[in-house]
Every structure is written in structure tokens, then in C-alpha cells.
Design an enzyme around this catalytic site. Structure first.
Site, mmCIF file in Angstrom:
data_model
loop_
_atom_site.group_PDB
_atom_site.id
_atom_site.type_symbol
_atom_site.label_atom_id
_atom_site.label_comp_id
_atom_site.label_asym_id
_atom_site.label_seq_id
_atom_site.Cartn_x
_atom_site.Cartn_y
_atom_site.Cartn_z
ATOM 1 N N ASP A 65 5.170 -1.018 -4.186
ATOM 2 C CA ASP A 65 6.570 -1.476 -4.179
ATOM 3 C C ASP A 65 7.491 -0.514 -4.949
ATOM 4 O O ASP A 65 8.235 -0.937 -5.850
ATOM 5 C CB ASP A 65 6.688 -2.870 -4.832
ATOM 6 N N GLU A 79 10.688 -9.786 3.338
ATOM 7 C CA GLU A 79 10.721 -9.453 1.896
ATOM 8 C C GLU A 79 11.139 -7.994 1.728
ATOM 9 O O GLU A 79 11.479 -7.326 2.698
ATOM 10 C CB GLU A 79 9.350 -9.711 1.252
#
Ligand code: FUB
Length: 344
Positions: free
Chosen positions: A38, A245
Site C-alpha cells: 500500500d 478501496e
């Protein structure tokens, strides 16, 4: 005997051929001494800083809620140029120092304003509800000191902070399934709320303008409108295009680009708008699925080039043990982004 040698050499040639034909990753992990994912990348004072999740083997069985992503701290990585030596600055924030923390430190982001660095992070509180916290430091590498409580009005995961040239700052966030966004409708929390059915409109990401001190929402978070090219909202059945997301916002030639993961279909898509508050019109896929279940990215300009930071599971082959990577991102003359295939 001769037959055996011929068969063996045929088998070897086939093996070599299939190896040569197998797609190879276009880039290598930036670090391999820890697992990272991420990646939110920023350039501060001319240096590239990466704020990733720090994946660990917590020994928790994999499930659809992502319980196996049980991260405990963050490390900040930095480098002076793309391709340069990557420095791991050690622990920047530890779960044990967040007074309200329960479990699972997921994807963070960072910002700088007036001599202070801000780290935004999602973690479940002691009631197992994802909230977003903010921590500050005088250094881009921390250590970061968390505020005593989560940001009021925050929920779900994957914060992305965007500072508009106008001086305003916005926080984009949200993630469905384990990210719990489906539990928040009209700003109200209902832990029994189900995921949308295929013929219902898809759940939207959220955005909130930040106060001048970067620590609170100026007003309650709102839905960020994401429309198809005919101006219609996506249905849940459009799951190769709808938001799941990993929100990211950047600006290119005066337009706002909102990009995100489609989760269960594993694309990173993007949509363009004229305002940081939307609406945004879907454009296409900027990163095709990578090895591993999750796909999560950031986009940043370094000097005169643009880069995509992303992750895959090249080092471990395991969904929850990822490694961050970077590759160049290119625009077409009309402002569209050239789709990246991470393996060629
Ligand atoms: O790293 C944990 C979660 O996996 C992130 O918050 C999601 O975006 C996905 O990458």
C-alpha cells in the site's frame, strides 16, 4: 539410451521455452528485508518518501474480512531518486503508542504543512470498528505522535490526503468488505448493514475537507460521486469498475484524477473531474491485476516524470506478505493514462 537422451533434451528445451515465455515482472521490490504494501509516495524537500503498510506473518488464517492483515507498526522508506538506494528509517509509529487502538494498522498516507508532517492511518478501535487516526512529527520519517482519539467522524480505511493548490486539504477514504464501508450509510453506523446486491448502486468512496490544522473534518464526510461515461452511477454488478478501496488523488494539467482499486476484480482504475469534490467520470484501468489478491497504489510526480508506486507478492507468493515497487506512469496527449501491465 539414445531415445532417453532425445526425450530428455526435448523436455529440457520445452522447460527453457516455457521459462522464456513466462511473463516477468517489470520492476523489482524496493526492499526485501521487510514486507511492505500500500505505498503512499510523496516528494518532500526534493526527496522521495514512501509511507507503506508493514506486512507481517501474524499467523492468522486468511478470510474475506482480511483478518490475516494484522499489522503492528509503520516504517517509512525514502530514496533520493527513482532507482536510487532505498533507506528504511525504522519504526515511525507503533500500535502500542496509539491509545485507542485495537488491531490492524492498514494503508496510511502522509502530508506536510507549515513545518509539520502528518501521518493518517486506519486501525480498528477497541470495539473493532475501523477509524482513521492522525499523528504528527517534525520529520518526514517520524517518530509520529498520535492524537489521543481518532479523527471525529472518521470511519473505514485507506485514507488519502490531497492538498489542493488553492490551499485546501481533503481526506479521501473508504473500503468495502473488511474495510467496513458498507456499515456506513448516510453517516450512520449499522454493523449489520449488508453489502449491496448486484442490481443496487455501488457503495461510493468518501471525502471530507480538513480543517486548517489538518487534524479534523471541517464538515461531515460526503459520498464522492463516481459516474460512468454516460453520467450514470455504477451498479454493484459493475465490479470491474466500481470503487472497492485504495483511494488516491492527484492533479495533472489542471484536472483531478481519482484512482482506486476495484478489489475483488483487482484493477486499479481512474476517473477524472474538475473539482477535488467531484463528480468524477470513469476513464479506464491504469494498472491491471498484480500477483496477490490486493492491488493498491499511489501516483506521484518526481521532477519531470510521473511514477506509479504499487505492490505485489513477488517475494513471498502470499497474499498478506507484499512488497512495494515503482514504475513509470505515462499519459497520452489527451490526458488519459497508459494502462500498465506489471508483467511482460
Ligand atoms: O493492507 C491492508 C489492506 O489491503 C489495505 O488497507 C487495502 O487497500 C489492501 O491493500
Amino acid at each position: 539410451m539414445l531415445q532417453k537422451i532425445v526425450l530428455c533434451s526435448l523436455a529440457c528445451s520445452l522447460t527453457i521455452l516455457s521459462f522464456a515465455q513466462k511473463k516477468q515482472p517489470i520492476s523489482q521490490p524496493l526492499v526485501s528485508h521487510i514486507f511492505t504494501a500500500d505505498p503512499s509516495a510523496h516528494v518532500f524537500n526534493g526527496r522521495i518518501y514512501i509511507y507503506p503498510s508493514h506486512d507481517i506473518e501474524a499467523g492468522i488464517k486468511e478470510n474475506d474480512l482480511g483478518d490475516h492483515f494484522d499489522m503492528q507498526d509503520y516504517h517509512v522508506l525514502s530514496m533520493d531518486s527513482i532507482g536510487g538506494k532505498v533507506t528504511d528509517h525504522g519504526v515511525a509509529l507503533d500500535k502500542k503508542d496509539i491509545p485507542w487502538a485495537g488491531r490492524q494498522l492498514w494503508a496510511p498516507d502522509a502530508a506536510y504543512k507549515n513545518g509539520v508532517y502528518y501521518l493518517y492511518f486506519p486501525i480498528k478501535d477497541k470495539q473493532d470498528i475501523f477509524r482513521i487516526g492522525v499523528a504528527t512529527s517534525k520529520s518526514p520519517t517520524g517518530p509520529f505522535k498520535p492524537e489521543p482519539l481518532p479523527m471525529a467522524g472518521s470511519y473505514s480505511i485507506d485514507p488519502c490526503v490531497f492538498q489542493d493548490p488553492s490551499g485546501k486539504a481533503y481526506l479521501y477514504f473508504g473500503g468495502i468488505w473488511g474495510g467496513q464501508l458498507q456499515h456506513w450509510n448516510g453517516g450512520k453506523h449499522d454493523p449489520t448493514a449488508a453489502l449491496r446486491k448486484p442490481n443496487e448502486t455501488a457503495i461510493l468512496p468518501r471525502v471530507a475537507e480538513l480543517t486548517a490544522d489538518m487534524k479534523s473534518f471541517k464538515s461531515p464526510a460526503k459520498d464522492l460521486q463516481l459516474l460512468d461515461k454516460n453520467g450514470k452511477p455504477f451498479l454493484e454488478s459493475n465490479n470491474d469498475k466500481r470503487f472497492f478501496e485504495a483511494a488516491w488523488m492527484h492533479q495533472y494539467k489542471g484536472k483531478y484524477y481519482f484512482s482506486y482499486s476495484t478489489g475483488d476484480t483487482h484493477n486499479i482504475c481512474y476517473a477524472i473531474g474538475d473539482s477535488p469534490l467531484g463528480p468524477f467520470t470513469y476513464q479506464g484501468i491504469l494498472l491491471k491485476p498484480v500477483q496477490g489478491w490486493t492491488n493498491h497504489h499511489s501516483i506521484v510526480q518526481v521532477k519531470d516524470k510521473w511514477y506509479l508506486f504499487y505492490h505485489d507478492t513477488q517475494l513471498s507468493g502470499k497474499t498478506h506478505l507484499r512488497n512495494v515497487k515503482v514504475t513509470e506512469l505515462k499519459y497520452n496527449a489527451d490526458g488519459s493514462i497508459q494502462t500498465i501491465e506489471a508483467y511482460q
